[in-house]
Design an enzyme around this catalytic site. Structure first.
Site, PDB file in Angstrom:
ATOM      1  N   THR A 107      16.044  10.819 -69.255  1.00  0.00           N
ATOM      2  CA  THR A 107      15.395  11.206 -69.930  1.00  0.00           C
ATOM      3  C   THR A 107      14.788  13.084 -70.089  1.00  0.00           C
ATOM      4  O   THR A 107      15.482  13.512 -71.119  1.00  0.00           O
ATOM      5  CB  THR A 107      14.225  10.347 -69.766  1.00  0.00           C
ATOM      6  OG1 THR A 107      14.046   9.143 -70.167  1.00  0.00           O
ATOM      7  CG2 THR A 107      12.835  11.705 -71.293  1.00  0.00           C
ATOM      8  N   SER A 140      17.867   7.576 -78.635  1.00  0.00           N
ATOM      9  CA  SER A 140      17.775   7.560 -77.691  1.00  0.00           C
ATOM     10  C   SER A 140      17.834   7.822 -76.116  1.00  0.00           C
ATOM     11  O   SER A 140      19.030   8.231 -76.175  1.00  0.00           O
ATOM     12  CB  SER A 140      16.842   5.777 -77.644  1.00  0.00           C
ATOM     13  OG  SER A 140      16.378   5.561 -76.004  1.00  0.00           O
ATOM     14  N   THR A 196      54.889   1.412 -35.264  1.00  0.00           N
ATOM     15  CA  THR A 196      54.091   0.190 -36.102  1.00  0.00           C
ATOM     16  C   THR A 196      53.707   0.168 -34.648  1.00  0.00           C
ATOM     17  O   THR A 196      53.082   0.253 -33.491  1.00  0.00           O
ATOM     18  CB  THR A 196      54.609  -1.037 -35.953  1.00  0.00           C
ATOM     19  OG1 THR A 196      55.461  -1.227 -34.960  1.00  0.00           O
ATOM     20  CG2 THR A 196      55.860  -1.123 -37.241  1.00  0.00           C
ATOM     21  N   SER A 240      40.566  28.251 -32.785  1.00  0.00           N
ATOM     22  CA  SER A 240      39.304  27.632 -31.544  1.00  0.00           C
ATOM     23  C   SER A 240      38.708  29.630 -31.579  1.00  0.00           C
ATOM     24  O   SER A 240      39.410  30.207 -31.327  1.00  0.00           O
ATOM     25  CB  SER A 240      39.959  27.155 -30.134  1.00  0.00           C
ATOM     26  OG  SER A 240      39.168  27.361 -29.157  1.00  0.00           O
ATOM     27  N   SER A 241      37.361  29.922 -30.973  1.00  0.00           N
ATOM     28  CA  SER A 241      36.715  30.361 -30.781  1.00  0.00           C
ATOM     29  C   SER A 241      36.851  30.760 -29.340  1.00  0.00           C
ATOM     30  O   SER A 241      36.154  31.985 -28.671  1.00  0.00           O
ATOM     31  CB  SER A 241      35.707  30.143 -31.172  1.00  0.00           C
ATOM     32  OG  SER A 241      34.566  29.655 -29.516  1.00  0.00           O
TER      33      SER A 241
END
Length: 476
Positions: free
Chosen positions: A107, A146, A193, A324-325
Site C-alpha cells: 500500500t 486498489s 570425473t 594478497s596483502s
C-alpha cells in the site's frame, strides 16, 4: 534517503490527522508516514527503476481507461498521462522514498506513486503541489484501482523488464564461452570425473558445455516469462472488481499493452490471481537454476586455473587485482568468486520468496514487498554477475597447452581408449603396472606386446580420443 531537510512545508491530512510535508516534495502525507514507519533496509523503491516505470505505466493505463469510459475528465487524464510520462522518462524517481520492504501488502508503494504522479500532474494543470481539490491522489490517480491489483501488476511488468535485461547479459556470457570453445577446439586435455582422471577431451568441448548450459537456461527463462505476463489489473480489492466499471479491466489492459510493449494478458480468474504468488515462486526457481549452474561453472574455472604451479594450471584467468596483502605476486580468482557469492544470495532469496508466497492468507498475500525485494536483487545481481564474468574473466582466459599435453600423456586413464582392443582385463593390469612403476600407458603396452607401435599410435591419436569410433571394435 537519510533524512528530509527543508525550511518550508505544506499541510496535508489523512485519517490520522494533519502533517507537515516538505513544500517542494512530490510525495504527500501517506508517503511521509510510510517513510517514517519503515526504516528497514535503507533501500527505497527508487532503487528498482523497473518497478517505478511499471507503476507509472499502470497509472497511465488506468487514467486512459477511466477517461474512455467517461469517468475521468479529459483534462485530468492528460495531466496524469503527462506526469506518468515524466516518471517513465526517468524524472522524479528520487521522490519514491518508501522502503522496499514494508507492511501493508505494498500500500505504501501505491500511495507513493499516487501522490508523486498527482502532484506532478497538478503542476501540468497550473496548480501547486498539495492542491488536491483540483486533482486528488486517491480519487483520480487511483480511480478504479486498489493496491491489491496495482502492486502485483506493476511487479509483473517490472519482472518482465528484468527478464529482458538478464537475458541480454546471459547472451553476452554465452557468446564469450562460445568464442573460447572455438578458440580452444584444437587443444586436447584430460577430462575428470569425481576429481579423478577420466578420459581425454578438448578444452573446446569443456568450454562449449558452459555456453550450452546458458542457452538452456535462457530458454527456461523465456518460458517462465509467459506466466509473469498474466496480470490482475481490474481486480481491485480482492478480485471482484468492486468500484471499477465492468469494461475497465479490458480497456486498461489494452492501454497497458500499448504503453509497455508487453504481450500482457488478463488472468481468467481475478480472485485467484489476486491471492496467488505462484508465478513469482516459479520465476525464482528458474533464477536459482541459473545461479546453480553459473556457480558450478565458476567452481570449474577456479579448479582449472588453480596453482599456478601446485594446482591444475590448465588455464589462466586474467589478473584483475593483487590477491594478497601479505603474499607478493599472488593473484586470486576474484571474478568467479564474486559470482559464486551472487549464487549463494540467489539461493537465499529463493527461500525467502518461497516462504513469503506460502504465507498468504485467504484473498491476499500481504508479503509481496519482500518477494519483490528478493526477486529484484536476484535479477540485478545475476545480470551484473553475467556481464562481469564475461567481460573481466572469460574473454581474457588463456590456455596452457604444455600442461594440457602433459596431463594426457601421463594419465593412467588413457588406457580406457584401449579397452576395445586389448580388453578390460588387460587394460586393468596395464593401468595397475603403469601406476605402480610411475610409467606411461604407452610404455607398458609396448613392453607387453599387446599392440604394435603403429596400432598404439593410431589408437591414441588425439582426434580418436575425443569422439566415438567404429574401427576400434571387434578385436578380442
Amino acid at each position: 534517503m537519510d533524512g528530509i531537510v527543508t525550511t518550508t512545508y505544506r499541510t496535508e491530512s489523512d485519517l490520522l490527522g494533519e502533517r507537515q510535508v516538505p513544500a517542494d516534495a512530490y510525495f504527500g502525507v501517506h508517503t511521509l508516514r510510510a517513510w517514517e514507519n519503515f526504516q528497514i533496509t535503507g533501500t527505497p523503491i527508487s532503487s528498482w527503476p523497473e518497478l517505478i516505470d511499471a507503476l507509472a505505466a499502470v497509472k497511465q493505463a488506468a487514467a486512459e481507461a477511466n477517461a474512455e469510459l467517461g469517468l475521468l475528465p479529459p483534462a485530468l487524464r492528460d495531466a496524469i498521462i503527462a506526469a506518468c510520462q515524466d516518471v517513465r522518462d526517468g524524472r522524479l524517481h528520487d521522490q519514491f522514498i518508501v522502503d522496499t520492504i514494508q507492511g501493508g501488502a505494498g500500500t505504501s508503494t501505491n500511495m507513493n506513486a499516487n501522490e508523486v504522479i498527482c502532484n506532478r500532474a497538478l503542476e501540468h494543470l497550473g496548480h501547486g503541489k498539495g492542491e488536491y481539490a483540483y486533482l486528488h491522489p486517491n480519487e483520480h490517480v487511483n480511480m478504479a484501482q486498489s493496491t491489491n491489483d496495482v502492486y502485483p501488476t506493476a511487479l509483473r511488468i517490472a519482472t518482465c523488464f528484468a527478464i529482458e535485461h538478464l537475458l541480454k547479459a546471459m547472451a553476452v556470457l554465452r557468446l564469450a564461452f562460445d568464442e573460447k570453445a572455438k578458440e580452444f577446439a584444437g587443444l586436447y586435455k584430460l577430462g575428470r570425473t569425481q576429481l579423478q582422471d577420466a578420459v581425454p577431451m578438448t578444452l573446446g568441448q569443456e568450454f562449449s558445455t558452459y555456453a550450452v548450459m546458458l542457452e538452456e537456461d535462457m530458454a527456461r527463462l523465456r518460458e517462465t516469462a509467459t506466466l509473469i505476463r498474466e496480470i490482475n489489473l481490474g481486480a481491485t480489492a480482492i478480485g471482484t472488481g468492486i468500484t471499477a466499471h465492468p469494461d475497465y479491466a479490458a480497456k486498461a489492459l489494452t492501454a497497458l499493452r500499448r504503453i509497455t510493449g508487453l504481450d500482457l494478458a488478463l488472468a481468467p480468474n481475478l480472485v485467484e490471481a489476486t491471492q496467488d504468488c505462484g508465478a513469482f515462486v516459479q520465476i525464482s526457481g528458474v533464477l536459482k537454476r541459473i545461479a546453480v549452474k553459473l556457480s558450478k561453472t565458476c567452481n570449474d574455472l577456479r579448479l582449472l586455473s588453480s596453482g599456478p604451479r601446485a594446482g591444475f594450471g590448465e588455464i589462466n584467468l586474467p589478473p584483475v587485482q593483487a590477491g594478497s596483502s601479505i603474499m607478493p605476486g599472488k593473484v586470486n580468482p576474484v571474478i568467479p568468486e564474486v559470482v559464486n557469492q551472487i549464487a549463494f544470495e540467489v539461493f537465499g532469496n529463493d527461500t525467502t520468496i518461497t516462504f513469503a508466497a506460502e504465507a498468504g492468507q485467504l484473498q491476499l498475500n500481504a508479503f509481496e514487498p519482500v518477494i519483490a525485494a528478493s526477486l529484484f536483487r536476484s535479477f540485478r545481481h545475476l545480470t551484473n554477475g553475467c556481464l562481469t564474468l564475461a567481460q573481466k574473466c572469460v574473454s581474457g582466459i588463456t590456455a596452457n597447452p604444455e600442461r594440457l599435453r602433459e596431463t594426457i600423456e601421463r594419465s593412467i586413464a588413457l588406457v580406457t581408449a584401449l579397452n576395445p582392443v586389448i580388453g578390460y582385463k588387460n587394460a586393468t593390469s596395464v593401468a595397475a603396472q603403469a601406476y605402480a612403476e610411475n610409467r606411461t600407458i604407452r610404455e607398458v603396452v609396448l613392453e607387453r606386446g599387446l599392440m604394435t607401435a603403429q596400432e598404439l599410435e593410431e589408437a591414441l591419436r588425439p582426434e580418436a580420443l575425443t569422439q566415438p569410433r567404429a574401427d576400434m571394435h571387434g578385436k578380442p
